[in-house]
Design a protein around this motif. Structure first.
Motif, PDB file in Angstrom:
ATOM      1  N   SER A 171       0.842  -1.212   0.000  1.00 52.40           N
ATOM      2  CA  SER A 171       0.000   0.000   0.000  1.00 52.40           C
ATOM      3  C   SER A 171       0.873   1.257   0.000  1.00 52.40           C
ATOM      4  N   GLN A 172       1.958   1.252   0.799  1.00 51.81           N
ATOM      5  CA  GLN A 172       2.873   2.396   0.823  1.00 51.81           C
ATOM      6  C   GLN A 172       3.553   2.588  -0.527  1.00 51.81           C
ATOM      7  N   LEU A 173       3.958   1.481  -1.157  1.00 51.59           N
ATOM      8  CA  LEU A 173       4.607   1.577  -2.456  1.00 51.59           C
ATOM      9  C   LEU A 173       3.651   2.162  -3.501  1.00 51.59           C
ATOM     10  N   ALA A 174       2.393   1.734  -3.483  1.00 49.06           N
ATOM     11  CA  ALA A 174       1.405   2.263  -4.424  1.00 49.06           C
ATOM     12  C   ALA A 174       1.202   3.762  -4.221  1.00 49.06           C
ATOM     13  N   SER A 175       1.193   4.192  -2.967  1.00 47.49           N
ATOM     14  CA  SER A 175       1.029   5.618  -2.671  1.00 47.49           C
ATOM     15  C   SER A 175       2.219   6.426  -3.182  1.00 47.49           C
ATOM     16  N   LEU A 176       3.420   5.904  -3.023  1.00 46.32           N
ATOM     17  CA  LEU A 176       4.621   6.592  -3.501  1.00 46.32           C
ATOM     18  C   LEU A 176       4.639   6.693  -5.031  1.00 46.32           C
ATOM     19  N   ASN A 177       4.177   5.627  -5.684  1.00 47.20           N
ATOM     20  CA  ASN A 177       4.116   5.660  -7.154  1.00 47.20           C
ATOM     21  C   ASN A 177       3.201   6.786  -7.633  1.00 47.20           C
ATOM     22  N   LYS A 178       2.112   6.994  -6.926  1.00 45.02           N
ATOM     23  CA  LYS A 178       1.179   8.067  -7.298  1.00 45.02           C
ATOM     24  C   LYS A 178       1.831   9.434  -7.132  1.00 45.02           C
ATOM     25  N   GLN A 179       2.783   9.529  -6.192  1.00 53.02           N
ATOM     26  CA  GLN A 179       3.486  10.791  -5.960  1.00 53.02           C
ATOM     27  C   GLN A 179       4.647  10.987  -6.942  1.00 53.02           C
ATOM     28  N   GLY A 180       4.916  10.002  -7.765  1.00 53.66           N
ATOM     29  CA  GLY A 180       5.985  10.127  -8.745  1.00 53.66           C
ATOM     30  C   GLY A 180       7.268   9.404  -8.385  1.00 53.66           C
ATOM     31  N   VAL A 181       7.262   8.646  -7.297  1.00 50.96           N
ATOM     32  CA  VAL A 181       8.453   7.885  -6.886  1.00 50.96           C
ATOM     33  C   VAL A 181       8.359   6.490  -7.503  1.00 50.96           C
ATOM     34  N   HIS A 182       9.217   6.227  -8.505  1.00 48.86           N
ATOM     35  CA  HIS A 182       9.124   4.950  -9.228  1.00 48.86           C
ATOM     36  C   HIS A 182      10.349   4.040  -9.030  1.00 48.86           C
ATOM     37  N   SER A 183      11.296   4.476  -8.264  1.00 47.82           N
ATOM     38  CA  SER A 183      12.503   3.663  -8.022  1.00 47.82           C
ATOM     39  C   SER A 183      12.436   2.881  -6.708  1.00 47.82           C
ATOM     40  N   ALA A 184      11.342   3.005  -5.964  1.00 42.08           N
ATOM     41  CA  ALA A 184      11.225   2.326  -4.673  1.00 42.08           C
ATOM     42  C   ALA A 184      10.966   0.826  -4.854  1.00 42.08           C
ATOM     43  N   ARG A 185      11.386   0.062  -3.879  1.00 42.00           N
ATOM     44  CA  ARG A 185      11.241  -1.407  -3.879  1.00 42.00           C
ATOM     45  C   ARG A 185      10.743  -1.865  -2.494  1.00 42.00           C
ATOM     46  N   ILE A 186      10.386  -3.157  -2.430  1.00 41.25           N
ATOM     47  CA  ILE A 186      10.014  -3.788  -1.150  1.00 41.25           C
ATOM     48  C   ILE A 186      10.987  -4.928  -0.879  1.00 41.25           C
ATOM     49  N   ALA A 187      11.479  -5.030   0.348  1.00 42.18           N
ATOM     50  CA  ALA A 187      12.394  -6.115   0.731  1.00 42.18           C
ATOM     51  C   ALA A 187      11.991  -6.642   2.104  1.00 42.18           C
ATOM     52  N   PRO A 188      11.995  -7.978   2.300  1.00 40.06           N
ATOM     53  CA  PRO A 188      11.714  -8.518   3.635  1.00 40.06           C
ATOM     54  C   PRO A 188      12.909  -8.310   4.563  1.00 40.06           C
ATOM     55  N   ARG A 189      12.629  -8.174   5.820  1.00 42.33           N
ATOM     56  CA  ARG A 189      13.672  -8.080   6.855  1.00 42.33           C
ATOM     57  C   ARG A 189      13.580  -9.329   7.725  1.00 42.33           C
ATOM     58  N   TYR A 190      14.742  -9.912   8.027  1.00 38.03           N
ATOM     59  CA  TYR A 190      14.789 -11.191   8.718  1.00 38.03           C
ATOM     60  C   TYR A 190      15.323 -11.013  10.132  1.00 38.03           C
ATOM     61  N   SER A 191      14.885 -11.935  10.978  1.00 39.88           N
ATOM     62  CA  SER A 191      15.430 -12.012  12.333  1.00 39.88           C
ATOM     63  C   SER A 191      15.717 -13.477  12.657  1.00 39.88           C
ATOM     64  N   THR A 192      16.671 -13.699  13.549  1.00 41.42           N
ATOM     65  CA  THR A 192      17.020 -15.061  13.938  1.00 41.42           C
ATOM     66  C   THR A 192      15.882 -15.675  14.734  1.00 41.42           C
ATOM     67  N   SER A 193      15.574 -16.931  14.427  1.00 37.37           N
ATOM     68  CA  SER A 193      14.483 -17.604  15.135  1.00 37.37           C
ATOM     69  C   SER A 193      14.857 -19.050  15.420  1.00 37.37           C
ATOM     70  N   LYS A 194      14.191 -19.616  16.404  1.00 34.50           N
ATOM     71  CA  LYS A 194      14.379 -21.034  16.713  1.00 34.50           C
ATOM     72  C   LYS A 194      13.354 -21.833  15.915  1.00 34.50           C
ATOM     73  N   GLN A 195      13.840 -22.791  15.176  1.00 33.58           N
ATOM     74  CA  GLN A 195      12.960 -23.635  14.377  1.00 33.58           C
ATOM     75  C   GLN A 195      13.140 -25.097  14.790  1.00 33.58           C
ATOM     76  N   MET A 196      12.221 -25.945  14.319  1.00 28.29           N
ATOM     77  CA  MET A 196      12.215 -27.347  14.739  1.00 28.29           C
ATOM     78  C   MET A 196      12.189 -28.275  13.528  1.00 28.29           C
ATOM     79  N   ALA A 197      12.978 -29.330  13.605  1.00 28.24           N
ATOM     80  CA  ALA A 197      12.955 -30.385  12.592  1.00 28.24           C
ATOM     81  C   ALA A 197      12.610 -31.698  13.297  1.00 28.24           C
ATOM     82  N   TYR A 198      11.861 -32.553  12.620  1.00 29.80           N
ATOM     83  CA  TYR A 198      11.398 -33.816  13.212  1.00 29.80           C
ATOM     84  C   TYR A 198      12.025 -34.992  12.461  1.00 29.80           C
ATOM     85  N   GLN A 199      12.499 -35.968  13.222  1.00 29.06           N
ATOM     86  CA  GLN A 199      13.126 -37.153  12.633  1.00 29.06           C
ATOM     87  C   GLN A 199      12.314 -38.400  12.997  1.00 29.06           C
ATOM     88  N   PHE A 200      12.200 -39.300  12.002  1.00 26.87           N
ATOM     89  CA  PHE A 200      11.423 -40.534  12.159  1.00 26.87           C
ATOM     90  C   PHE A 200      12.291 -41.692  11.677  1.00 26.87           C
TER      91      PHE A 200
END
Length: 227
Positions: A171-200
């Protein structure tokens, strides 16, 4: 004349006696008794056995060995994951129906998860380039921005906002495009997390198939052999 008859009868009697004793052979196909016994014995073809050979049990008749059936396939160790906590709990609840007992285990693995989404303009190569881009934004009426410096992997890029959901970032990117900003991008930001794997372990083919059906409800997860 009487003497002739006497000797004739005597000779006939001797002849009958000789025939009866088998000395003159037989007119039938059988041989005389002593020869027949000799042929029956065939002494030259007899083999004397030792005591061990005589008392040894007879060997069973040879039989054709049937090919043993191939054992059913077995899976030594199968691993599924890596799950974030919420999905891992749902997966555990469904796997419980397999009743694997101590053949099932869980291990924690270090991973990353998306914590937020950033709208940004890519790095401009230098502080001067970033300042020029910031001036362009001001001219377009954009005042909410931040120039990223040496401490960021996007050094000399410009942040235009950080959002918890991707939809908000879009939604923010669409609003910026309407204002004339066409070089903007979206990128995810990551954080360290504990995950689980299961063995059988030691799964037969039927149980492995049931596990695959449960895993199919978590398409983002990988089913693999244990390392």
């Amino acid at each position: 004349m009487l003497k002739f008859v006497f000797w004739l009868l005597a000779g006939i009697n001797l002849l009958v006696l000789a025939i009866g004793q088998g000395y003159l052979g037989s007119f039938r196909s059988e041989t005389r008794e002593p020869a027949r016994l000799k042929n029956q014995l065939q002494a030259s073809k007899l083999t004397l056995l030792t005591q061990e050979q005589a008392t040894a049990p007879a060997a069973p008749p040879a039989t054709e060995t049937a090919a043993a059936p191939a054992p059913p396939p077995s899976y030594a160790c199968t691993e599924v994951g890596n799950f974030l906590l919420a999905d891992g709990r749902r997966f555990e609840a469904q796997v419980a129906a397999l009743d694997l007992g101590d053949r099932q285990s869980r291990r924690n693995v270090a991973g990353q998860e998306i914590s937020s989404y950033m709208v940004y303009i890519p790095p401009q190569g230098s502080k001067e380039g970033a300042d020029r881009k910031a001036g362009e934004l001001k001219q377009l009426g954009v005042t909410n921005y931040f120039i990223m410096n040496e401490g960021s992997p996007l050094r000399w890029g410009i942040s235009l906002g950080v959002f918890k959901s991707e939809n908000s970032a879009q939604s923010q990117l669409a609003s910026l495009n309407k204002q004339g900003v066409h070089s903007a991008r979206i990128a995810p930001r990551y954080s360290t997390s504990k995950q689980m794997a299961y063995q059988f372990r030691d799964l037969d083919a039927a149980t492995r198939t049931r596990l695959e059906k449960i895993k199919a409800q978590f398409p983002e997860q990988e089913l693999r052999n244990c390392k």
